[in-house]
Design a protein around this motif. Sequence first.
Motif, short mmCIF file in Angstrom:
data_model
loop_
_atom_site.label_atom_id
_atom_site.label_comp_id
_atom_site.label_asym_id
_atom_site.label_seq_id
_atom_site.Cartn_x
_atom_site.Cartn_y
_atom_site.Cartn_z
N LEU A 64 0.81 -1.22 0.00
CA LEU A 64 0.00 0.00 0.00
C LEU A 64 0.84 1.27 0.00
CD1 LEU A 64 -3.03 -0.96 2.24
CD2 LEU A 64 -2.92 -0.76 -0.25
N GLN A 68 0.25 3.93 -2.97
CA GLN A 68 -0.37 5.19 -2.57
C GLN A 68 0.61 6.35 -2.44
OE1 GLN A 68 -2.30 3.68 0.96
NE2 GLN A 68 -4.19 3.28 -0.15
N THR A 94 -5.22 -8.43 2.16
CA THR A 94 -6.07 -7.82 3.18
C THR A 94 -7.18 -7.05 2.45
OG1 THR A 94 -4.84 -5.74 3.22
CG2 THR A 94 -4.06 -7.51 4.70
N ASP A 96 -7.83 -3.95 2.71
CA ASP A 96 -7.25 -2.68 2.25
C ASP A 96 -6.47 -2.85 0.95
OD1 ASP A 96 -8.33 -1.35 4.42
OD2 ASP A 96 -6.47 -1.40 5.59
N ALA A 99 -8.93 -3.40 -1.87
CA ALA A 99 -9.63 -2.16 -2.22
C ALA A 99 -8.81 -1.34 -3.22
CB ALA A 99 -9.93 -1.33 -0.97
#
Length: 117
Positions: A64, A68, A94, A96, A99
């Motif tokens: 992530l 990000q 996960t 997250d 997503a």
Amino acid sequence: MQGELYSIYHCAIEPADFPAFEALVAKIVAETAKEADTLTYEYVVNEARTQVHIVERYRIEGLLPHVQQTFAPFAEAFLTLVRIEKLYVYGETTPDVRAVLDGFGAIYLTPFSGFTR
């Protein structure tokens, strides 16, 4: 694969766009090399320069922040040069992570046997 995620992006590119893409990738790779939780980050291209694959391996906590923070400033330029056709993600994800990767059309595969040395 425990505690790690692998991903392989299959991308299409126009050969005329490859020089600009190669220059952009050099910047992305330089920034990604600073990430402690990115274990593998490699780009490969076919001879015709119409297909690019990106092979990535992260400690689960590193994916992530890469997407990000590190990749985000380059995303728009990246996506104007290549089209992501497939994304395969290997490992235990996960919610997250899913997503974020669902936006790239990720296909998730979960390990059930084997080993890494």
